[in-house]
Design a protein around this motif. Structure first.
Motif, PDB file in Angstrom:
ATOM      1  N   GLY A   1       0.809  -1.205   0.000  1.00  0.00           N
ATOM      2  CA  GLY A   1       0.000   0.000   0.000  1.00  0.00           C
ATOM      3  C   GLY A   1       0.847   1.261   0.000  1.00  0.00           C
ATOM      4  O   GLY A   1       2.046   1.254  -0.276  1.00  0.00           O
ATOM      5  N   ILE A   2       0.193   2.393   0.323  1.00  0.00           N
ATOM      6  CA  ILE A   2       0.854   3.691   0.381  1.00  0.00           C
ATOM      7  C   ILE A   2       1.174   4.006   1.837  1.00  0.00           C
ATOM      8  O   ILE A   2       0.283   4.042   2.684  1.00  0.00           O
ATOM      9  N   GLU A   3       2.444   4.235   2.140  1.00  0.00           N
ATOM     10  CA  GLU A   3       2.888   4.427   3.533  1.00  0.00           C
ATOM     11  C   GLU A   3       2.721   5.881   3.970  1.00  0.00           C
ATOM     12  O   GLU A   3       3.694   6.590   4.214  1.00  0.00           O
ATOM     13  N   ILE A   4       1.455   6.325   4.047  1.00  0.00           N
ATOM     14  CA  ILE A   4       1.141   7.713   4.391  1.00  0.00           C
ATOM     15  C   ILE A   4      -0.028   7.726   5.374  1.00  0.00           C
ATOM     16  O   ILE A   4      -0.988   6.960   5.231  1.00  0.00           O
ATOM     17  N   ASP A   5       0.051   8.614   6.356  1.00  0.00           N
ATOM     18  CA  ASP A   5      -1.004   8.773   7.354  1.00  0.00           C
ATOM     19  C   ASP A   5      -2.201   9.472   6.707  1.00  0.00           C
ATOM     20  O   ASP A   5      -2.132  10.644   6.352  1.00  0.00           O
ATOM     21  N   GLN A   6      -3.318   8.758   6.536  1.00  0.00           N
ATOM     22  CA  GLN A   6      -4.468   9.328   5.863  1.00  0.00           C
ATOM     23  C   GLN A   6      -5.075  10.490   6.650  1.00  0.00           C
ATOM     24  O   GLN A   6      -5.686  11.392   6.065  1.00  0.00           O
TER      25      GLN A   6
ATOM     26  N   ALA B   1      -7.326  -8.335   8.389  1.00  0.00           N
ATOM     27  CA  ALA B   1      -7.200  -7.413   9.519  1.00  0.00           C
ATOM     28  C   ALA B   1      -5.880  -6.649   9.424  1.00  0.00           C
ATOM     29  O   ALA B   1      -4.927  -7.092   8.769  1.00  0.00           O
ATOM     30  N   PHE B   2      -5.814  -5.510  10.101  1.00  0.00           N
ATOM     31  CA  PHE B   2      -4.592  -4.714  10.063  1.00  0.00           C
ATOM     32  C   PHE B   2      -4.514  -3.811  11.286  1.00  0.00           C
ATOM     33  O   PHE B   2      -5.497  -3.567  11.985  1.00  0.00           O
ATOM     34  N   ARG B   3      -3.308  -3.294  11.513  1.00  0.00           N
ATOM     35  CA  ARG B   3      -3.041  -2.322  12.572  1.00  0.00           C
ATOM     36  C   ARG B   3      -1.963  -1.367  12.075  1.00  0.00           C
ATOM     37  O   ARG B   3      -0.968  -1.802  11.507  1.00  0.00           O
ATOM     38  N   GLU B   4      -2.182  -0.057  12.288  1.00  0.00           N
ATOM     39  CA  GLU B   4      -1.267   0.928  11.727  1.00  0.00           C
ATOM     40  C   GLU B   4      -1.003   2.058  12.724  1.00  0.00           C
ATOM     41  O   GLU B   4      -1.921   2.532  13.389  1.00  0.00           O
ATOM     42  N   TYR B   5       0.270   2.489  12.797  1.00  0.00           N
ATOM     43  CA  TYR B   5       0.677   3.601  13.644  1.00  0.00           C
ATOM     44  C   TYR B   5       1.419   4.638  12.794  1.00  0.00           C
ATOM     45  O   TYR B   5       2.188   4.277  11.889  1.00  0.00           O
ATOM     46  N   ASN B   6       1.173   5.918  13.093  1.00  0.00           N
ATOM     47  CA  ASN B   6       1.853   6.997  12.378  1.00  0.00           C
ATOM     48  C   ASN B   6       2.269   8.094  13.347  1.00  0.00           C
ATOM     49  O   ASN B   6       1.536   8.408  14.297  1.00  0.00           O
ATOM     50  N   LEU B   7       3.429   8.677  13.100  1.00  0.00           N
ATOM     51  CA  LEU B   7       3.888   9.845  13.842  1.00  0.00           C
ATOM     52  C   LEU B   7       4.548  10.784  12.847  1.00  0.00           C
ATOM     53  O   LEU B   7       5.378  10.356  12.046  1.00  0.00           O
ATOM     54  N   SER B   8       4.167  12.070  12.866  1.00  0.00           N
ATOM     55  CA  SER B   8       4.778  13.034  11.959  1.00  0.00           C
ATOM     56  C   SER B   8       5.056  14.335  12.697  1.00  0.00           C
ATOM     57  O   SER B   8       4.313  14.724  13.606  1.00  0.00           O
ATOM     58  N   LEU B   9       6.137  14.999  12.290  1.00  0.00           N
ATOM     59  CA  LEU B   9       6.534  16.276  12.864  1.00  0.00           C
ATOM     60  C   LEU B   9       6.879  17.224  11.720  1.00  0.00           C
ATOM     61  O   LEU B   9       7.545  16.819  10.758  1.00  0.00           O
ATOM     62  N   LEU B  10       6.429  18.479  11.842  1.00  0.00           N
ATOM     63  CA  LEU B  10       6.728  19.492  10.843  1.00  0.00           C
ATOM     64  C   LEU B  10       7.225  20.753  11.538  1.00  0.00           C
ATOM     65  O   LEU B  10       6.707  21.127  12.606  1.00  0.00           O
ATOM     66  N   GLY B  11       8.198  21.399  10.945  1.00  0.00           N
ATOM     67  CA  GLY B  11       8.681  22.680  11.433  1.00  0.00           C
ATOM     68  C   GLY B  11       8.925  23.603  10.255  1.00  0.00           C
ATOM     69  O   GLY B  11       9.449  23.180   9.223  1.00  0.00           O
ATOM     70  N   ARG B  12       8.515  24.865  10.394  1.00  0.00           N
ATOM     71  CA  ARG B  12       8.653  25.809   9.285  1.00  0.00           C
ATOM     72  C   ARG B  12       9.050  27.178   9.822  1.00  0.00           C
ATOM     73  O   ARG B  12       8.547  27.619  10.861  1.00  0.00           O
TER      74      ARG B  12
ATOM     75  N   GLN C   1      11.082  24.418   5.363  1.00  0.00           N
ATOM     76  CA  GLN C   1      10.179  23.495   6.051  1.00  0.00           C
ATOM     77  C   GLN C   1      10.831  22.122   6.152  1.00  0.00           C
ATOM     78  O   GLN C   1      11.318  21.575   5.164  1.00  0.00           O
ATOM     79  N   THR C   2      10.848  21.584   7.360  1.00  0.00           N
ATOM     80  CA  THR C   2      11.439  20.269   7.618  1.00  0.00           C
ATOM     81  C   THR C   2      10.374  19.342   8.177  1.00  0.00           C
ATOM     82  O   THR C   2       9.571  19.751   9.028  1.00  0.00           O
ATOM     83  N   GLY C   3      10.372  18.114   7.701  1.00  0.00           N
ATOM     84  CA  GLY C   3       9.389  17.145   8.152  1.00  0.00           C
ATOM     85  C   GLY C   3      10.021  15.811   8.512  1.00  0.00           C
ATOM     86  O   GLY C   3      11.045  15.414   7.936  1.00  0.00           O
ATOM     87  N   VAL C   4       9.419  15.130   9.458  1.00  0.00           N
ATOM     88  CA  VAL C   4       9.825  13.774   9.857  1.00  0.00           C
ATOM     89  C   VAL C   4       8.553  12.931   9.954  1.00  0.00           C
ATOM     90  O   VAL C   4       7.562  13.362  10.562  1.00  0.00           O
ATOM     91  N   THR C   5       8.552  11.750   9.337  1.00  0.00           N
ATOM     92  CA  THR C   5       7.401  10.848   9.426  1.00  0.00           C
ATOM     93  C   THR C   5       7.872   9.450   9.794  1.00  0.00           C
ATOM     94  O   THR C   5       8.924   9.000   9.348  1.00  0.00           O
ATOM     95  N   LEU C   6       7.070   8.777  10.615  1.00  0.00           N
ATOM     96  CA  LEU C   6       7.316   7.387  11.004  1.00  0.00           C
ATOM     97  C   LEU C   6       6.024   6.616  10.806  1.00  0.00           C
ATOM     98  O   LEU C   6       4.971   6.990  11.343  1.00  0.00           O
ATOM     99  N   TYR C   7       6.105   5.538  10.033  1.00  0.00           N
ATOM    100  CA  TYR C   7       4.947   4.728   9.659  1.00  0.00           C
ATOM    101  C   TYR C   7       5.219   3.281  10.035  1.00  0.00           C
ATOM    102  O   TYR C   7       6.296   2.753   9.746  1.00  0.00           O
ATOM    103  N   ASP C   8       4.246   2.627  10.670  1.00  0.00           N
ATOM    104  CA  ASP C   8       4.407   1.226  11.083  1.00  0.00           C
ATOM    105  C   ASP C   8       3.073   0.518  10.881  1.00  0.00           C
ATOM    106  O   ASP C   8       2.092   0.813  11.569  1.00  0.00           O
TER     107      ASP C   8
END
Length: 820
Positions: free
Chosen positions: A194-199, A293-304, A313-320
């Motif tokens: 799939g697409i590894e992005i926080d919907q 079935a599925f389970r998904e976690y996302n964490l993202s940080l943005l600074g501008r 603009q700097t971004g950090v994303t974590l997808y699991d």
């Protein structure tokens, strides 16, 4: 004395004029209180104006005392005209309320162009879907929410959480997915990836249909989908945030997301955490579909930071994401799903899955786990009348597929892909009305296999570099744009040996010189691919309402790693893939003609396209010399990649009705027709009509939605709406039927409905937003021709005459968004 008198009179007149001046200070907001950033505030009679900041605030200084007519406008909202009175030596405060503009042709896009451009003026087929629409289209994943609004988009699915986007019949590595302008790099070649992005963190999606490789390089042959993360406007020193809860009845999906943001001087910060989990989905034919079935976690940080020199603009994303792997095995009589217990069992004699395992949120041992990490920076420097933009990103994709029932902690597939993306582009000063951009971009990749038992692809290194020139000029009522690009891709890998693993009886990677008894699965490979791409188009504004567009583009795509290097089992797909080292790059030549009509009460957008592709790559079942299917791994089919010419053509029509006399009413319809023809004459001569068409072409489809939105506040409810929609999918009789790769898919009709509202307190402050939706109201049993589960079948005949797995049945979903 006369000179002194004249100077005195001038000074007195100046002081008097200054004394007769005042200011207008205000804020631009939506009806529900959200700020509208970057709106233009003008006083046409005085030929002066200003622009609102990110928080909607503006000020007009030193205005003559008296009444003035203000014109407030911004893309996406209806222009507002209002009267304001300026009092000498005072500041007049005002609040401007802007309502949504239902016309999507006025939208501005930044994807695939050098500078922000309105859709109606760009000759390239473009489309936009905003956050409000995404919230109304409550779905299990972001791709399914987008395809409902944009004709020409479809998706190959493997259950509710895996949707791979297709544009005009082309998908996989031909569609380039971006996150905030950074190309998404995972193992996207697989069907079940799939697409590894926080919907929940996406506020806008921009879609380019057709070869956009001019600014992005290889892999954008079909087009681009750019997911833009939410970064709300904020007041300095004040914490801002929102909380979200999402629930779906069909598969019990529970989703939640929390966002916090703060502005400190010139800096803005945002952090978002999201989680969602679901048990197996259901329909009235299959019941609960085991393995979805599925389970998904996302964490993202943005600074501008915004400065006089530009912004950064700097971004950090974590997808699991942990996702079960369905195989479709069933009991032959009851059609109940079964599960694997032993490594080498008979797939037709497995135990039946107990009911307790069908509705549990505990994932079964056979699953895949995908982790995706990203850090990136986008910076823009103002250089006088020119501009320099840079992008640098690091990504890591970790994919593990656990497919051994007796060794549940041993991954069958375990690959780690590291990617460095880079992009530098310079927007030159406008010279004789010509806007010009030059740039260079690309990526470096390194893929490594870890301790696994299956090796479908080799370890490899890849380097992409390409340079482009893009120009745009307006001549009267005609906007002309185009450019040219040259790309190089270097890919190589060393000898890759696989041998027996004495510890578990399976296989492992073996390193030289200890290769005795091992198999050389991937011999050394080193190659360079190159290609020239370009586009030229024009938009003719016949008048203020009618625009005629034409564009021709040549696209380029280098073969991906599986197409040239694969030689093994992909456990999640249950397919053995065999690549071809002799493949040439794909090249496409696409012609587009469009017509955009933008009336006060009606929008019509018509697009017709034709796409000729040379060296088109697709999969075909592999047979031996006796005509028998080749079986390399028992229980798994074997496919070999093929290459031939292909042709795609079709049309898309969007109609939006938003009558001014009935401002609460919006009717939106879209129609998409796509045809794909295989031009492999030898294959057609051998298999006839079964080989005439391309694989995975979406059927003709029509969608209509009627939405009624309240223009007034009722008690505590604001912006309340009701909507009803219908989706009609025609029969798909034009399919790639060689070896029963695909089969006829009957058409179906789905009915949907939804409602929503903002809830405010007595002071008008928004407390929360509520969205409610029912999909497939009639609980229709249907199979999409692009649903991979349709072909998960192990029996020639079934007791109920049904084959394969059906799509999701009725689903009722509720979403609550609480801002604070």
């Amino acid at each position: 004395m006369k000179l002194i008198s004249i100077l005195s009179i001038c000074m007195f007149s100046t002081l008097l004029a200054t004394a007769q001046q005042g200011n207008i200070k205000g804020v631009v907001r939506t009806p529900d209180g959200h700020p509208v950033p970057l709106a233009t505030i003008a006083i046409p009679a005085l030929k002066i104006g200003s622009m609102a900041d990110q928080d909607g605030n503006f000020i007009l200084k030193n205005l003559p005392a008296g009444k003035h007519e203000l014109k407030i406008s911004v893309v996406g909202y209806r222009t507002s005209i209002q009267q304001q009175t300026v009092t000498a030596n005072l500041t007049t405060n005002c609040t401007v309320i802007l309502t949504d503009d239902a016309s999507k042709l006025n939208e501005v896009v930044v994807t695939g162009v050098s500078k922000a451009t309105s859709i109606r003026k760009n000759p390239i087929p473009l489309a936009v879907i905003g956050g409000k629409t995404m919230n109304r289209n409550v779905n299990n994943n972001i791709i399914d929410a987008i395809i409902k609004e944009i004709p020409g988009l479809s998706a190959v699915t493997t259950g509710p959480n895996i949707s791979k986007p297709f544009i005009r019949g082309l998908g996989y590595n031909r569609v380039l997915t971006l996150y905030d302008g950074v190309r998404q790099e995972g193992q996207q070649w697989g069907d079940e990836h799939g697409i590894e992005i926080d919907q929940y963190g996406v506020t806008r999606a921009e879609v380019v249909k057709g070869p956009a490789s001019l600014t992005y390089g290889s892999d954008a042959l079909a087009g681009v989908i750019n997911m833009i993360p939410e970064f709300p406007s904020m007041e300095s020193g004040r914490l801002k945030g929102s909380a979200l809860v999402d629930y779906h009845t069909n598969n019990g999906m529970i989703g939640s997301s929390l966002m916090l943001g703060q502005k400190i001087n010139d800096w803005k910060y945002m952090v978002r955490g999201s989680v969602k989990a679901a048990h197996n989905y259901q329909n009235k034919i299959d019941g609960y579909v085991y393995g979805t079935a599925f389970r998904e976690y996302n964490l993202s940080l943005l600074g501008r930071v915004d400065k006089s020199w530009g912004y950064s603009q700097t971004g950090v994303t974590l997808y699991d994401n942990t996702q079960e792997i369905p195989d479709g095995s069933r009991d032959s009589l009851t059609r109940k799903f079964t599960y694997q217990v032993n490594e080498d069992d008979d797939i037709k004699n497995r135990p039946i899955v107990p009911d307790s395992r069908l509705r549990t949120y505990t994932l079964n041992p056979l699953h895949q786990r995908i982790q995706h990490y990203r850090v990136y920076n986008n910076t823009s420097y103002k250089l006088g009348s020119s501009n320099l933009q840079t992008m640098l990103a690091l990504q890591q994709s970790i994919r593990r597929e656990y497919n051994h029932p007796e060794l549940t902690s041993q991954p069958g597939l375990y690959v780690v892909l590291n990617t460095l993306n880079y992009d530098v582009r310079y927007n030159l000063p406008v010279i004789k009305g010509i806007e010009t951009t030059v740039g260079v971009n690309g990526m470096y990749q390194s893929n490594k296999s870890k301790k696994a038992t299956d090796f479908p692809i080799p370890d490899y290194d890849l380097f992409d570099i390409g340079g482009f020139l893009y120009a745009k000029k307006t001549i009267g009522s005609v906007d002309i744009s185009g450019g040219i690009r040259y790309d190089n891709r270097f890919i190589n890998w060393n000898d890759f040996y696989v041998g027996p693993d004495k510890d578990n009886g399976l296989e492992k990677r073996v390193y030289p010189p200890d290769t005795a008894g091992a198999n050389l699965q991937f011999p050394h490979f080193n190659h360079r691919y190159s290609g020239i791409s370009g586009s030229l188009g024009a938009t003719w504004g016949i008048n203020d309402y009618l625009f005629l567009k034409a564009n021709v583009a040549r696209g380029y795509r280098a073969p991906n790693i599986t197409e040239i290097g694969s030689n093994g089992l992909d456990p999640g797909a249950h397919i053995v893939y065999l690549g071809n080292r002799n493949f040439k790059p794909e090249f496409s030549l696409q012609e587009d003609i469009g017509l955009a009509l933008m009336l006060p009460d009606l929008d019509v957008d018509l697009a017709v396209f034709h796409n000729s592709i040379s060296n088109y790559i697709y999969q075909a079942r592999l047979y031996d010399n006796n005509g028998n299917p080749v079986v390399i791994v028992p229980g798994n089919v074997t496919y070999s990649y093929q290459q031939s010419a292909a042709r795609l053509y079709g049309a898309e029509l969007s109609v939006g009705l938003h009558p001014r006399r009935i401002p609460w009413l919006n009717v939106n319809s879209n129609l998409a027709i796509t045809q794909g023809r295989n031009r492999n004459s030898a294959l057609i001569a051998e298999h006839g009509s079964a080989a005439r068409y391309l694989p995975l072409i979406p059927p003709t489809q029509w969608r209509t939605e009627i939405r009624a939105t309240s223009q007034n506040r009722f008690a505590c409810f604001t912006n309340a709406y009701l909507r009803a929609g219908v989706e009609v999918f025609a029969d798909q009789s034009h399919f790639y039927g060689v070896d029963d790769t695909e089969t006829f898919t009957p058409g179906y009709t789905l009915l949907n409905a939804g409602a929503g509202s903002g809830v405010v307190n007595k002071k008008g402050k928004l407390l929360f937003e509520l969205f409610f939706q029912v999909e497939n109201i009639g609980n229709v049993a249907y199979q999409s021709n692009m649903n991979r589960l349709k072909y998960f079948e192990y029996y020639e005949a079934t007791p109920n005459g049904r084959r394969g797995i059906y799509n999701m049945g009725r689903n009722i979903s509720t979403k609550i968004v609480v801002p604070f």
